[in-house]
Write a protein that holds these residues in place. Sequence first.
Motif, PDB file in Angstrom:
ATOM      1  N   PHE A 174      48.937  67.913  44.469  1.00 24.07           N
ATOM      2  CA  PHE A 174      49.640  67.368  43.102  1.00 24.07           C
ATOM      3  C   PHE A 174      49.856  65.929  43.004  1.00 24.07           C
ATOM      4  O   PHE A 174      50.450  65.271  43.862  1.00 24.07           O
ATOM      5  CB  PHE A 174      51.045  68.100  42.839  1.00 24.07           C
ATOM      6  CG  PHE A 174      51.120  69.724  42.752  1.00 24.07           C
ATOM      7  CD1 PHE A 174      51.058  70.234  41.413  1.00 24.07           C
ATOM      8  CD2 PHE A 174      50.928  70.430  43.780  1.00 24.07           C
ATOM      9  CE1 PHE A 174      51.040  71.570  41.065  1.00 24.07           C
ATOM     10  CE2 PHE A 174      50.938  71.980  43.632  1.00 24.07           C
ATOM     11  CZ  PHE A 174      51.023  72.531  42.144  1.00 24.07           C
ATOM     12  N   ILE A 175      48.924  65.289  42.166  1.00 23.85           N
ATOM     13  CA  ILE A 175      48.879  63.784  42.118  1.00 23.85           C
ATOM     14  C   ILE A 175      49.553  63.618  40.709  1.00 23.85           C
ATOM     15  O   ILE A 175      49.205  63.982  39.568  1.00 23.85           O
ATOM     16  CB  ILE A 175      47.589  63.188  42.056  1.00 23.85           C
ATOM     17  CG1 ILE A 175      47.096  63.577  43.476  1.00 23.85           C
ATOM     18  CG2 ILE A 175      47.516  61.643  41.985  1.00 23.85           C
ATOM     19  CD1 ILE A 175      46.164  64.809  43.525  1.00 23.85           C
ATOM     20  N   PHE A 176      50.552  62.870  40.687  1.00 23.57           N
ATOM     21  CA  PHE A 176      51.365  62.426  39.457  1.00 23.57           C
ATOM     22  C   PHE A 176      51.478  61.025  39.200  1.00 23.57           C
ATOM     23  O   PHE A 176      51.684  60.334  40.286  1.00 23.57           O
ATOM     24  CB  PHE A 176      52.651  63.538  39.409  1.00 23.57           C
ATOM     25  CG  PHE A 176      53.640  62.562  40.328  1.00 23.57           C
ATOM     26  CD1 PHE A 176      54.736  61.923  39.689  1.00 23.57           C
ATOM     27  CD2 PHE A 176      53.673  62.849  41.779  1.00 23.57           C
ATOM     28  CE1 PHE A 176      55.846  61.496  40.622  1.00 23.57           C
ATOM     29  CE2 PHE A 176      54.717  62.305  42.563  1.00 23.57           C
ATOM     30  CZ  PHE A 176      55.658  61.674  41.997  1.00 23.57           C
ATOM     31  N   ALA A 177      51.855  60.655  37.999  1.00 26.46           N
ATOM     32  CA  ALA A 177      51.858  59.414  37.612  1.00 26.46           C
ATOM     33  C   ALA A 177      53.416  58.693  37.936  1.00 26.46           C
ATOM     34  O   ALA A 177      54.208  59.298  37.231  1.00 26.46           O
ATOM     35  CB  ALA A 177      51.368  59.111  36.196  1.00 26.46           C
ATOM     36  N   LEU A 193      62.398  55.819  35.457  1.00 25.66           N
ATOM     37  CA  LEU A 193      60.777  56.144  35.294  1.00 25.66           C
ATOM     38  C   LEU A 193      60.590  57.113  36.521  1.00 25.66           C
ATOM     39  O   LEU A 193      59.950  58.192  36.361  1.00 25.66           O
ATOM     40  CB  LEU A 193      59.920  54.885  35.411  1.00 25.66           C
ATOM     41  CG  LEU A 193      59.772  54.041  34.304  1.00 25.66           C
ATOM     42  CD1 LEU A 193      58.878  53.158  34.649  1.00 25.66           C
ATOM     43  CD2 LEU A 193      59.121  55.033  33.029  1.00 25.66           C
ATOM     44  N   MET A 194      61.221  57.106  37.530  1.00 23.56           N
ATOM     45  CA  MET A 194      60.996  57.875  38.667  1.00 23.56           C
ATOM     46  C   MET A 194      61.749  59.184  38.234  1.00 23.56           C
ATOM     47  O   MET A 194      60.887  60.397  38.625  1.00 23.56           O
ATOM     48  CB  MET A 194      61.836  57.761  40.014  1.00 23.56           C
ATOM     49  CG  MET A 194      61.806  58.583  41.164  1.00 23.56           C
ATOM     50  SD  MET A 194      62.635  57.809  42.489  1.00 23.56           S
ATOM     51  CE  MET A 194      62.719  59.320  43.633  1.00 23.56           C
ATOM     52  N   LEU A 195      62.728  59.524  37.631  1.00 25.40           N
ATOM     53  CA  LEU A 195      63.263  60.708  37.141  1.00 25.40           C
ATOM     54  C   LEU A 195      62.255  61.372  36.155  1.00 25.40           C
ATOM     55  O   LEU A 195      61.982  62.617  36.125  1.00 25.40           O
ATOM     56  CB  LEU A 195      64.773  60.506  36.460  1.00 25.40           C
ATOM     57  CG  LEU A 195      65.737  60.258  37.520  1.00 25.40           C
ATOM     58  CD1 LEU A 195      67.169  59.945  36.832  1.00 25.40           C
ATOM     59  CD2 LEU A 195      65.895  61.519  38.698  1.00 25.40           C
ATOM     60  N   LYS A 196      61.784  60.709  35.306  1.00 27.16           N
ATOM     61  CA  LYS A 196      60.821  61.089  34.257  1.00 27.16           C
ATOM     62  C   LYS A 196      59.654  61.306  34.807  1.00 27.16           C
ATOM     63  O   LYS A 196      58.881  62.611  34.508  1.00 27.16           O
ATOM     64  CB  LYS A 196      60.619  59.838  33.188  1.00 27.16           C
ATOM     65  CG  LYS A 196      59.651  60.356  32.101  1.00 27.16           C
ATOM     66  CD  LYS A 196      59.176  59.180  31.368  1.00 27.16           C
ATOM     67  CE  LYS A 196      58.076  59.585  30.313  1.00 27.16           C
ATOM     68  NZ  LYS A 196      57.743  58.532  29.296  1.00 27.16           N
ATOM     69  N   ALA A 197      59.079  60.894  35.968  1.00 32.80           N
ATOM     70  CA  ALA A 197      57.771  61.306  36.547  1.00 32.80           C
ATOM     71  C   ALA A 197      58.123  62.639  37.437  1.00 32.80           C
ATOM     72  O   ALA A 197      57.233  63.419  37.373  1.00 32.80           O
ATOM     73  CB  ALA A 197      57.406  60.248  37.527  1.00 32.80           C
ATOM     74  N   LEU A 198      59.431  62.734  38.049  1.00 32.61           N
ATOM     75  CA  LEU A 198      59.536  63.970  38.683  1.00 32.61           C
ATOM     76  C   LEU A 198      59.518  65.034  37.877  1.00 32.61           C
ATOM     77  O   LEU A 198      59.222  66.271  38.220  1.00 32.61           O
ATOM     78  CB  LEU A 198      60.566  63.548  39.601  1.00 32.61           C
ATOM     79  CG  LEU A 198      60.597  62.893  40.819  1.00 32.61           C
ATOM     80  CD1 LEU A 198      62.146  62.658  41.373  1.00 32.61           C
ATOM     81  CD2 LEU A 198      59.687  63.536  41.762  1.00 32.61           C
ATOM     82  N   GLU A 199      60.305  64.889  36.802  1.00 31.25           N
ATOM     83  CA  GLU A 199      60.132  66.019  35.728  1.00 31.25           C
ATOM     84  C   GLU A 199      58.987  66.493  35.345  1.00 31.25           C
ATOM     85  O   GLU A 199      58.536  67.827  35.426  1.00 31.25           O
ATOM     86  CB  GLU A 199      61.085  65.587  34.335  1.00 31.25           C
ATOM     87  CG  GLU A 199      61.271  66.466  33.393  1.00 31.25           C
ATOM     88  CD  GLU A 199      61.995  66.167  32.076  1.00 31.25           C
ATOM     89  OE1 GLU A 199      62.237  66.807  31.366  1.00 31.25           O
ATOM     90  OE2 GLU A 199      62.111  65.058  32.199  1.00 31.25           O
ATOM     91  N   GLY A 200      58.115  65.587  34.966  1.00 30.07           N
ATOM     92  CA  GLY A 200      56.632  65.914  34.796  1.00 30.07           C
ATOM     93  C   GLY A 200      55.741  66.594  36.113  1.00 30.07           C
ATOM     94  O   GLY A 200      55.405  67.658  36.001  1.00 30.07           O
ATOM     95  N   LEU A 201      56.265  66.189  37.225  1.00 33.25           N
ATOM     96  CA  LEU A 201      55.655  66.614  38.392  1.00 33.25           C
ATOM     97  C   LEU A 201      56.292  68.389  38.445  1.00 33.25           C
ATOM     98  O   LEU A 201      55.411  69.197  38.772  1.00 33.25           O
ATOM     99  CB  LEU A 201      55.974  66.259  39.627  1.00 33.25           C
ATOM    100  CG  LEU A 201      55.821  66.848  40.998  1.00 33.25           C
ATOM    101  CD1 LEU A 201      54.299  66.848  41.219  1.00 33.25           C
ATOM    102  CD2 LEU A 201      56.506  66.005  42.140  1.00 33.25           C
TER     103      LEU A 201
END
Length: 276
Positions: A174-177, A193-201
Amino acid sequence: MKKLLIGIRRHLKRFFLAIFFGFTTLWAILEPIFSLLDIQTKNYSCCYLIGYFIISLIIALVIVYPKKKVKFGLTNTNTKVEIVFGDLFKTTGHKVISGSEFFDSKIGKPVSPKSLQGVFINSILGGHANIFDTAVNTQLAGQEIATVQRIDGKTLKYEIGTTITIEHNQSTYFIFALTNTDNDCNANSTPSLMLKALEGLWNKVRIEGNGIDINLPLIGNGLSRIGLPPSQLLQLTLISLLKAVKERDLSSTIRIVLTEDVFDKIDLEIIKNNWE
């Protein structure tokens, strides 16, 4: 030796208490036994005392030696969290890698060969960046939010948290932005931004993880430049994970794989005690 010193420094009181109780316990147990067996220790009392102390010291060192692996359950969920020191690419199960919002693939600049993404492309994919690019183009067609002219790297920009998957050797990567990048290809991010990115992951893992173990690195450490110490990055990841699994199950086991360079910065025993 360095790890022993770290353990003693972290738990100095426990270290001395272990020596004290180890010494007194040995004395209380062995002296009556010597007496019953009529073993004369009077002429060798100094040697016995030194022996008691050495054994007590060894016991104390074992007790305070830093843990390299802990496992605990997230309260009121079916998810277990395992935190270990090791190599992400040698773990069993699916693996997570972070990148920028451009999903760059060119090694050197903008993708550092020392980053996990760089190692993934060079070592796991054998340097075939086209595999990475094909996955991005196929899975994210129409999802780009802007076209940005840059000195180097790709021009299509995606939302933070956007995630692609690549199947390789019976594992899903899984590669996420996670990060934004400036015109000179320097990555940066923030806790929000990290929390937002993790939510998408987590959303992607929930759909395509199939309940298989998920292995991820210490998100935000190194080139991401989030600006938090490793222990706080780990706590932030756990908070995000707890929120995600409270909403809906992700996987039976989430494994966070740490590198040796943060060994002296993260006390796994404290993390476990805070989350159990």
